[in-house]
Scaffold this motif. Structure first.
Motif, PDB file in Angstrom:
ATOM      1  N   THR A 164       0.828  -1.209   0.000  1.00  0.00           N
ATOM      2  CA  THR A 164       0.000   0.000   0.000  1.00  0.00           C
ATOM      3  C   THR A 164       0.865   1.264   0.000  1.00  0.00           C
ATOM      4  OG1 THR A 164      -1.746  -1.158   1.205  1.00  0.00           O
ATOM      5  CG2 THR A 164      -1.800   1.241   1.245  1.00  0.00           C
ATOM      6  N   VAL A 165       1.831   1.293   0.902  1.00  0.00           N
ATOM      7  CA  VAL A 165       2.704   2.464   0.996  1.00  0.00           C
ATOM      8  C   VAL A 165       3.523   2.632  -0.281  1.00  0.00           C
ATOM      9  CG1 VAL A 165       4.641   3.473   2.258  1.00  0.00           C
ATOM     10  CG2 VAL A 165       2.804   2.322   3.498  1.00  0.00           C
ATOM     11  N   TRP A 166       4.023   1.520  -0.814  1.00  0.00           N
ATOM     12  CA  TRP A 166       4.819   1.605  -2.036  1.00  0.00           C
ATOM     13  C   TRP A 166       3.971   2.069  -3.217  1.00  0.00           C
ATOM     14  CZ3 TRP A 166       9.553   2.269  -3.331  1.00  0.00           C
ATOM     15  CH2 TRP A 166       9.980   2.029  -4.634  1.00  0.00           C
ATOM     16  N   GLY A 167       2.745   1.578  -3.310  1.00  0.00           N
ATOM     17  CA  GLY A 167       1.865   2.004  -4.403  1.00  0.00           C
ATOM     18  C   GLY A 167       1.543   3.485  -4.328  1.00  0.00           C
ATOM     19  N   ILE A 168       1.262   3.983  -3.130  1.00  0.00           N
ATOM     20  CA  ILE A 168       0.979   5.412  -2.974  1.00  0.00           C
ATOM     21  C   ILE A 168       2.227   6.245  -3.259  1.00  0.00           C
ATOM     22  CG2 ILE A 168       0.325   7.179  -1.290  1.00  0.00           C
ATOM     23  CD1 ILE A 168      -1.457   5.096   0.034  1.00  0.00           C
ATOM     24  N   LEU A 169       3.379   5.732  -2.824  1.00  0.00           N
ATOM     25  CA  LEU A 169       4.631   6.447  -3.067  1.00  0.00           C
ATOM     26  C   LEU A 169       4.921   6.572  -4.560  1.00  0.00           C
ATOM     27  CD1 LEU A 169       7.164   7.757  -1.860  1.00  0.00           C
ATOM     28  CD2 LEU A 169       8.220   5.478  -1.836  1.00  0.00           C
ATOM     29  N   THR A 170       4.756   5.480  -5.297  1.00  0.00           N
ATOM     30  CA  THR A 170       4.986   5.542  -6.749  1.00  0.00           C
ATOM     31  C   THR A 170       3.950   6.426  -7.430  1.00  0.00           C
ATOM     32  OG1 THR A 170       3.698   3.491  -7.003  1.00  0.00           O
ATOM     33  CG2 THR A 170       6.091   3.275  -6.844  1.00  0.00           C
ATOM     34  N   THR A 171       2.734   6.460  -6.904  1.00  0.00           N
ATOM     35  CA  THR A 171       1.698   7.316  -7.481  1.00  0.00           C
ATOM     36  C   THR A 171       2.086   8.790  -7.374  1.00  0.00           C
ATOM     37  OG1 THR A 171      -0.040   5.723  -6.947  1.00  0.00           O
ATOM     38  CG2 THR A 171      -0.715   7.995  -7.310  1.00  0.00           C
ATOM     39  N   PHE A 172       2.484   9.226  -6.186  1.00  0.00           N
ATOM     40  CA  PHE A 172       2.898  10.624  -6.019  1.00  0.00           C
ATOM     41  C   PHE A 172       4.163  10.932  -6.809  1.00  0.00           C
ATOM     42  CE2 PHE A 172       0.242  10.405  -2.125  1.00  0.00           C
ATOM     43  CZ  PHE A 172      -0.552  11.508  -2.389  1.00  0.00           C
ATOM     44  N   SER A 173       5.037   9.956  -6.945  1.00  0.00           N
ATOM     45  CA  SER A 173       6.256  10.168  -7.704  1.00  0.00           C
ATOM     46  C   SER A 173       5.950  10.450  -9.164  1.00  0.00           C
ATOM     47  CB  SER A 173       7.167   8.939  -7.578  1.00  0.00           C
ATOM     48  OG  SER A 173       8.327   9.087  -8.374  1.00  0.00           O
ATOM     49  N   HIS A 174       5.003   9.679  -9.743  1.00  0.00           N
ATOM     50  CA  HIS A 174       4.622   9.897 -11.137  1.00  0.00           C
ATOM     51  C   HIS A 174       3.845  11.199 -11.302  1.00  0.00           C
ATOM     52  CE1 HIS A 174       6.219   6.164 -12.549  1.00  0.00           C
ATOM     53  NE2 HIS A 174       5.441   5.431 -11.767  1.00  0.00           N
ATOM     54  N   LEU A 175       3.056  11.552 -10.299  1.00  0.00           N
ATOM     55  CA  LEU A 175       2.312  12.809 -10.386  1.00  0.00           C
ATOM     56  C   LEU A 175       3.256  14.014 -10.406  1.00  0.00           C
ATOM     57  CD1 LEU A 175      -0.724  12.230  -7.977  1.00  0.00           C
ATOM     58  CD2 LEU A 175      -0.802  12.547 -10.451  1.00  0.00           C
ATOM     59  N   GLN A 176       4.328  13.920  -9.667  1.00  0.00           N
ATOM     60  CA  GLN A 176       5.282  15.019  -9.639  1.00  0.00           C
ATOM     61  C   GLN A 176       6.132  15.074 -10.905  1.00  0.00           C
ATOM     62  OE1 GLN A 176       7.554  14.460  -6.077  1.00  0.00           O
ATOM     63  NE2 GLN A 176       5.949  15.294  -4.732  1.00  0.00           N
ATOM     64  N   ALA A 177       6.338  13.926 -11.535  1.00  0.00           N
ATOM     65  CA  ALA A 177       7.248  13.865 -12.675  1.00  0.00           C
ATOM     66  C   ALA A 177       6.606  14.388 -13.953  1.00  0.00           C
ATOM     67  CB  ALA A 177       7.735  12.439 -12.885  1.00  0.00           C
ATOM     68  N   GLU A 178       5.407  13.918 -14.294  1.00  0.00           N
ATOM     69  CA  GLU A 178       4.784  14.259 -15.567  1.00  0.00           C
ATOM     70  C   GLU A 178       3.282  14.447 -15.375  1.00  0.00           C
ATOM     71  OE1 GLU A 178       5.737  11.503 -18.639  1.00  0.00           O
ATOM     72  OE2 GLU A 178       7.757  11.125 -17.864  1.00  0.00           O
ATOM     73  N   THR A 179       2.661  14.891 -16.440  1.00  0.00           N
ATOM     74  CA  THR A 179       1.200  15.048 -16.433  1.00  0.00           C
ATOM     75  C   THR A 179       0.612  14.516 -17.731  1.00  0.00           C
ATOM     76  OG1 THR A 179       1.427  17.269 -17.366  1.00  0.00           O
ATOM     77  CG2 THR A 179       1.240  17.081 -14.951  1.00  0.00           C
ATOM     78  N   SER A 180       1.235  13.539 -18.307  1.00  0.00           N
ATOM     79  CA  SER A 180       0.769  12.991 -19.580  1.00  0.00           C
ATOM     80  C   SER A 180      -0.238  11.886 -19.349  1.00  0.00           C
ATOM     81  CB  SER A 180       1.949  12.444 -20.387  1.00  0.00           C
ATOM     82  OG  SER A 180       2.567  11.386 -19.663  1.00  0.00           O
ATOM     83  N   ALA A 181      -0.789  11.370 -20.447  1.00  0.00           N
ATOM     84  CA  ALA A 181      -1.771  10.277 -20.356  1.00  0.00           C
ATOM     85  C   ALA A 181      -1.126   9.012 -19.843  1.00  0.00           C
ATOM     86  CB  ALA A 181      -2.406  10.034 -21.730  1.00  0.00           C
ATOM     87  N   SER A 182       0.158   8.792 -20.230  1.00  0.00           N
ATOM     88  CA  SER A 182       0.847   7.601 -19.737  1.00  0.00           C
ATOM     89  C   SER A 182       1.050   7.676 -18.232  1.00  0.00           C
ATOM     90  CB  SER A 182       2.194   7.449 -20.445  1.00  0.00           C
ATOM     91  OG  SER A 182       3.013   8.595 -20.181  1.00  0.00           O
ATOM     92  N   THR A 183       1.245   8.899 -17.740  1.00  0.00           N
ATOM     93  CA  THR A 183       1.396   9.057 -16.298  1.00  0.00           C
ATOM     94  C   THR A 183       0.103   8.728 -15.570  1.00  0.00           C
ATOM     95  OG1 THR A 183       3.016  10.794 -16.676  1.00  0.00           O
ATOM     96  CG2 THR A 183       2.039  10.675 -14.489  1.00  0.00           C
ATOM     97  N   ASN A 184      -1.019   9.082 -16.176  1.00  0.00           N
ATOM     98  CA  ASN A 184      -2.300   8.724 -15.564  1.00  0.00           C
ATOM     99  C   ASN A 184      -2.436   7.213 -15.425  1.00  0.00           C
ATOM    100  OD1 ASN A 184      -3.036  11.408 -15.405  1.00  0.00           O
ATOM    101  ND2 ASN A 184      -4.061  11.399 -17.419  1.00  0.00           N
ATOM    102  N   GLN A 185      -1.943   6.493 -16.434  1.00  0.00           N
ATOM    103  CA  GLN A 185      -1.977   5.040 -16.368  1.00  0.00           C
ATOM    104  C   GLN A 185      -1.085   4.532 -15.236  1.00  0.00           C
ATOM    105  OE1 GLN A 185      -3.946   3.057 -18.049  1.00  0.00           O
ATOM    106  NE2 GLN A 185      -3.109   1.177 -17.140  1.00  0.00           N
ATOM    107  N   MET A 186       0.071   5.142 -15.075  1.00  0.00           N
ATOM    108  CA  MET A 186       0.981   4.749 -13.994  1.00  0.00           C
ATOM    109  C   MET A 186       0.380   5.057 -12.629  1.00  0.00           C
ATOM    110  SD  MET A 186       4.645   5.970 -15.538  1.00  0.00           S
ATOM    111  CE  MET A 186       5.293   5.279 -17.068  1.00  0.00           C
ATOM    112  N   VAL A 187      -0.316   6.218 -12.561  1.00  0.00           N
ATOM    113  CA  VAL A 187      -0.968   6.571 -11.301  1.00  0.00           C
ATOM    114  C   VAL A 187      -2.030   5.549 -10.930  1.00  0.00           C
ATOM    115  CG1 VAL A 187      -2.476   8.260 -10.189  1.00  0.00           C
ATOM    116  CG2 VAL A 187      -0.475   9.027 -11.468  1.00  0.00           C
TER     117      VAL A 187
END
Length: 247
Positions: A164-187
């Motif tokens: 759970t913590v790792w999934g949320i951590l990767t979600t915020f990491s991708h949100l900070q990195a990009e704002t593309s459609a692929s990032t939404n998929q990663m989120v």
């Protein structure tokens, strides 16, 4: 045509979707949780079946002892062809072996003129101590590997929390990195990992907790039955072989 059912199953299964979209650490957490579930069910089914068979075979032997109670040491102690434990038979063998050994010693070192050897109170205590040790050993054998269930009860939710913590951590990491459609998929993949591992951790822990408590209580009750059986057969030996002092 053949790929359509698989695609439907894939889309309808959030666990497969979360596993596919997770990173290496997420996949490792998934695999660990699945392995914990497999270990849990193997132990619960195996130990439950062994405990059931031990109770069944012991109950059958107890009937044989009841029928041959007139001469407790002459009961057939040969084990039937079976790979399952028979704790009552084991206890009777301990009783018979130690009692005959003490009787032979008393006969060899006893006073001349006695028609038959007897058991003194200290001899009875020696046999009783051997029976208590045998009960403890049989209980230990039945409880073998139960600690793994207790470990799963604690480890499963912790692994789920880690996912759970790792999934949320990767979600915020991708949100900070990009704002593309692929990032939404990663989120979405990160959130899916966070929720799926939490569910898997609970799926591991709940059956392990129920199985552990059931097996522990079942073995504890059977341990009491073994102690009662030991007391019964020891009492029969004492009635037949203990010397009574007549003033």
């Amino acid at each position: 045509m053949n790929a359509l059912p698989f695609q439907v199953i894939y889309a309808a299964n959030p666990f497969i979707d979360a596993y596919v979209n997770s990173d290496v650490l997420g996949k490792l957490i998934f695999i660990a949780l699945v392995l914990l579930s497999v270990v849990t069910w193997i132990i619960v089914v195996h130990k439950g079946w062994i405990t059931y068979q031990a109770k069944t075979t012991s109950s059958q032997f107890k009937k044989k002892v009841t029928l041959g109670v007139s001469n407790i040491l002459n009961i057939d102690a040969e084990a039937p062809p079976s790979s399952y434990p028979n704790p009552f038979l084991t206890l009777y063998r301990v009783l018979k072996e130690k009692t005959i050994e003490i009787l032979e010693k008393n006969k060899h070192f006893g006073a001349t003129g006695e028609e038959a050897p007897f058991l003194s109170p200290s001899d009875i205590n020696i046999v009783e101590s051997h029976l208590s040790t045998a009960v403890a050993q049989e209980t230990k054998h039945l409880e073998k590997y139960l600690y793994l269930l207790a470990t799963v009860v604690s480890l499963g939710p912790f692994l789920g929390l880690l996912g759970t913590v790792w999934g949320i951590l990767t979600t915020f990491s991708h949100l900070q990195a990009e704002t593309s459609a692929s990032t939404n998929q990663m989120v979405l993949g990160g959130l899916s990992l966070a929720l799926a591992t939490t569910v898997l951790g609970l799926i591991d822990a709940i059956p392990a907790l129920i199985g552990y408590n059931y097996l522990k209580n079942s073995i504890r009750d059977f341990s009491v039955e073994m102690e009662c059986f030991s007391s019964d057969i020891l009492a029969q030996v004492e009635m037949q072989y203990r010397k009574v002092d007549i003033d």
